[in-house]
Motif scaffolding. Sequence first.
Motif, PDB file in Angstrom:
ATOM      1  N   SER A 120      -4.024  16.184  60.859  1.00 36.31           N
ATOM      2  CA  SER A 120      -5.273  15.493  60.217  1.00 36.31           C
ATOM      3  C   SER A 120      -4.685  14.528  59.604  1.00 36.31           C
ATOM      4  N   ASP A 122      -7.667  14.230  57.589  1.00 36.86           N
ATOM      5  CA  ASP A 122      -9.049  14.545  56.547  1.00 36.86           C
ATOM      6  C   ASP A 122      -8.488  15.669  55.632  1.00 36.86           C
ATOM      7  N   GLU A 124      -8.120  16.377  52.810  1.00 36.96           N
ATOM      8  CA  GLU A 124      -9.212  17.383  51.645  1.00 36.96           C
ATOM      9  C   GLU A 124      -9.561  18.521  52.600  1.00 36.96           C
ATOM     10  N   LYS A 125     -10.261  18.710  53.778  1.00 36.21           N
ATOM     11  CA  LYS A 125     -11.101  19.207  54.669  1.00 36.21           C
ATOM     12  C   LYS A 125     -10.286  20.256  55.026  1.00 36.21           C
ATOM     13  N   THR A 126      -8.964  20.089  55.191  1.00 37.07           N
ATOM     14  CA  THR A 126      -8.039  21.028  55.575  1.00 37.07           C
ATOM     15  C   THR A 126      -7.239  21.724  54.145  1.00 37.07           C
ATOM     16  N   ASN A 128      -9.504  22.287  51.847  1.00 32.29           N
ATOM     17  CA  ASN A 128     -10.460  23.714  51.477  1.00 32.29           C
ATOM     18  C   ASN A 128     -10.257  24.700  52.139  1.00 32.29           C
ATOM     19  N   SER A 129     -10.181  24.411  53.438  1.00 33.54           N
ATOM     20  CA  SER A 129      -9.961  25.934  54.450  1.00 33.54           C
ATOM     21  C   SER A 129      -9.125  26.875  53.876  1.00 33.54           C
TER      22      SER A 129
END
Length: 1004
Positions: A120, A122, A124-126, A128-129
Amino acid sequence: MLHCCSSGDLGHESIQHHLFSPSKLNVLHSPFKAGVFVGFANLRNLNFVKRTPIDLSLDKSVNNSHNQRPNQRGHRVSVGFELQCNSKSSILPAKSSSINGRRKKYGGVLPSILHSLKSSDDIEKTLNSFCENLGPKEQTVVLKEQNSWERVIRVFEFFKSQKEYAPNVIHYNIVLRALGRAQKWDELRLRWIDMAKNGVLPTNNTYGMLVDVYGKAGLVKESLLWIKHMKLRGLFPDEVTMNTVVRVLKEVGEFDRADRFYKDWCIGQVELDDLELDSTDDFGSTPVSFKHFLSTELFRTGGRNPIQRNMDSLDTENSVHKPRLTSTYNTLIDLYGKAGRLEDAANVFAEMLNSGVAMDTVTFNTMIHTCGSHGNFSEAEALLSKMEERGISPDTKTYNILLSLYADVGNIDAALMYYWKIREVGLFPDNVTHRAILHILCQKNMVQEVETVINEMEKSGLQIDGHSVPGVMKVYVNKGLLHQAQLLFKKCQLDGGLSSKTRAAIIDVYAEKGLWAEAEAVFYSKRESLGQKKDVVEYNVMIKAYGKAKLYDKAFALFKVMKNHGTWPDECTYNSLIQMFAGGDLVDHAVDLLAEMQEGGFKPQCLTFSSVIASYAHLGRLSDAVTLYQEMGRAGVKPNEVVYGSLINGFAETGKVEEALQYFRMMGECGLSANQIVMTSLIKAYSKISCLEGAKRVYEKMKDMKGGPDTVASNSMISLFADLGMVSEAESVFSNLREKGQADGVSFAAMMALYKSMGMLDEAIDVAEEMKQSALLRDVISYNQVMACFAANGQLRECGELLHEMVTKQLLPDNGTFKVLFTVLKKGGFPIEAVKQLESSHQGVKPYASQAVITSIYSVVGLHALALDCCESLIKAEVDLDSFVYNVAIYAFKSSGQNDRALNMFMKMLDQGLEPDLVTCINLVGCYGTAGLVEGVKRIHGQLKYGGIGPNENLFKAVIDAYKNANRQDLAEQASQEMRTAFEPQEDTGYEYEEDSEESFLGV
């Protein structure tokens, strides 16, 4: 300077550097000096600690299966070092963080995070999870596993944005290392400042890493400034940091400074006051460089919170240190090996054993390379054997080293053996292996072996490295296998394409052989991506290809269109074109380009100016040459010997001695020493005005120069002496040339001319014979001179033999040759009417005129077999022949006793509608007389007698001879009486013709 593989650099790129280093070959070919490995010899006397019970002995001989070796084992002061080990002993490899060559697998949630990040964009999104599940150690792993500096920064910024995140030096070290490796110095500076603001203090690891990345970027001085900064902050380098500094200095050839730094560290001192390194100029490191400025800014930032030295720091600084790491010993062995300090390298190796430090593959690789680089192949192979005995497995790099060492000394069999051995022991050749073996095989033009290696690569699913393609192409081109070269190029295009640099190298391969069309095909071939423009170096080598083929129009046209395709010419483009046009006497084009080059802001090379000046001088445009010489000064380009030599020679050729001497004086005022070419030009200038004293004065000066007068100068003196009739002086110079083996064709020709002009034909013949025996007959002019000499002395058959030799060598006769040949025909009794007929045909450039003259020569001098071969070629010609060709054929057949074929040629001449002329009649009479055909003689005699043919003395003589050959003395006497009646008494024409022949000879 010795080049050895370093402990940390025996990877692919390092081996490649060593294999193709220009200075490498000189090292490996240096003679072995007795006692050079005396340091290794001393190892046998060492007492090792119990954990390394190894005995180093010099007494055991090592068998070597290779015959070709620079140093055969024999009685020497020191035979090198050899390992002999107790059977119970073992040396354990150094610890490794990998398992079976693979990374350790992470546990917990890390594999999922790393997989998600990899798949991925992204980030930051990864993250963050998974944020709540990541501790400092997991964060460190995530940072380390990112494959680009941009991703490292994004991950780091995300971590910093978390409330619970506590900045730590390990994370900053990872970030700084990624930025340093990518040479993103602005970003690195910002992170360093950020690090200081957050109160994170650099550690030994931080400084060691910065030294490493700056050193690998070529910023050696800046890398060492980090150590100075480190010292100011109260930190003393640990062993890893010290090892990094030594390695950086070693890689730029600063061997003494590296040694001094290591020894200072051992006694607790670090002194870096002297940062003016001897070897950093090539790396772009200057006191005012942008990177240096950044370092200064970093230092200021890092110094805002100085650390107070504590007692532990002072104790560390002043205490004695001893290396304990395998990598440190490897670096030191490599350092001393490269520095040629083999005894020190041996001492380090012994110290490593005494200290119980584990040896690893890199240790043995370094030692093998050190031994082999100094010609000690037996020791290198002994190390390989001992390495295997101790359970330390050789790797592909080990065999690469041995392969390259043997390849560099020309032992192809041994190099190939190690290449095949890589697979035998279960390893796999890498790019370095294939690049190395192809390189040496290509150098030796071993095309079959090259193809074998390529086939093995294809079986393994490997492609030829782009760097190897030009070398393989060159082998094919050298062997004339152009089709195979084209197939290889097309295959490489399909396999992923070639870089612009590689394409340029391939074009250059074709250019060197004059294969401009093949070079052009590569130049215009399809690119990997649409719109990919050609690099300027491709244009430059393509222009070179056109230039070598003298296709100046094509070269200039390509130059004019390159800008339209988005590629702008550089200095090399202009310099090449200007020198090309100047060499082709297109000097006006060269001058236009020179002006354009200067208008474009480029500064022409001295060589460029000199080529144009030389062209002007060659064309006799001396005023233009002088103008350009003055322009050279205004452009700030200092003239060299070539410039002055061209001007001096140009004025010398035109006999302007004062001007030549003026530039000779100017040359001296500029501090340039006159070379042999310039001095020879001065002799030429003096010769033009027959100034013997001036020429002799210069010639005497040349005797004091290294090597003495060259052949050209000596030949000029011989010619001057010849013009002045000074035989003994010319003979003295000529004898000196012969004694030194420097006499050339011009030398012999000058002596022949001298002897001929003095009427000394016997001496001239002797010189001609010597010239012939000396294999100096290499061009048309030299053949002409010797043939003229033989012709003057009546040695006509020798002339014919020389002519045949000349034709066999495919040297085309010129006008001078034919002038000699016509003299030979006259001297050989060829009818004067026939000679004039051939001269007229040759001057009129009629078809087969040259062949007819050569055929006549062979017949006149008695080389009948050659004459008949020429006749056969003429008969088979599918064109209508002139009567002079038939006349020559009739004469050739008659002279060889083949009267029937001579008469057949006459009948064929009539069938072609050609009327017999006077030469035909002279030849026919001879045929009739030899064949006893009296009626035929009478028929031509009757035409001569009754006015059918105008009175001709040579025809009368031919008729008289024909009657005599037919045993009709009565008719011969009758014809003689008629000839006396027809012609008034006059001087013998033969005497006049002899005079003409001699004049012709002297004019050749």
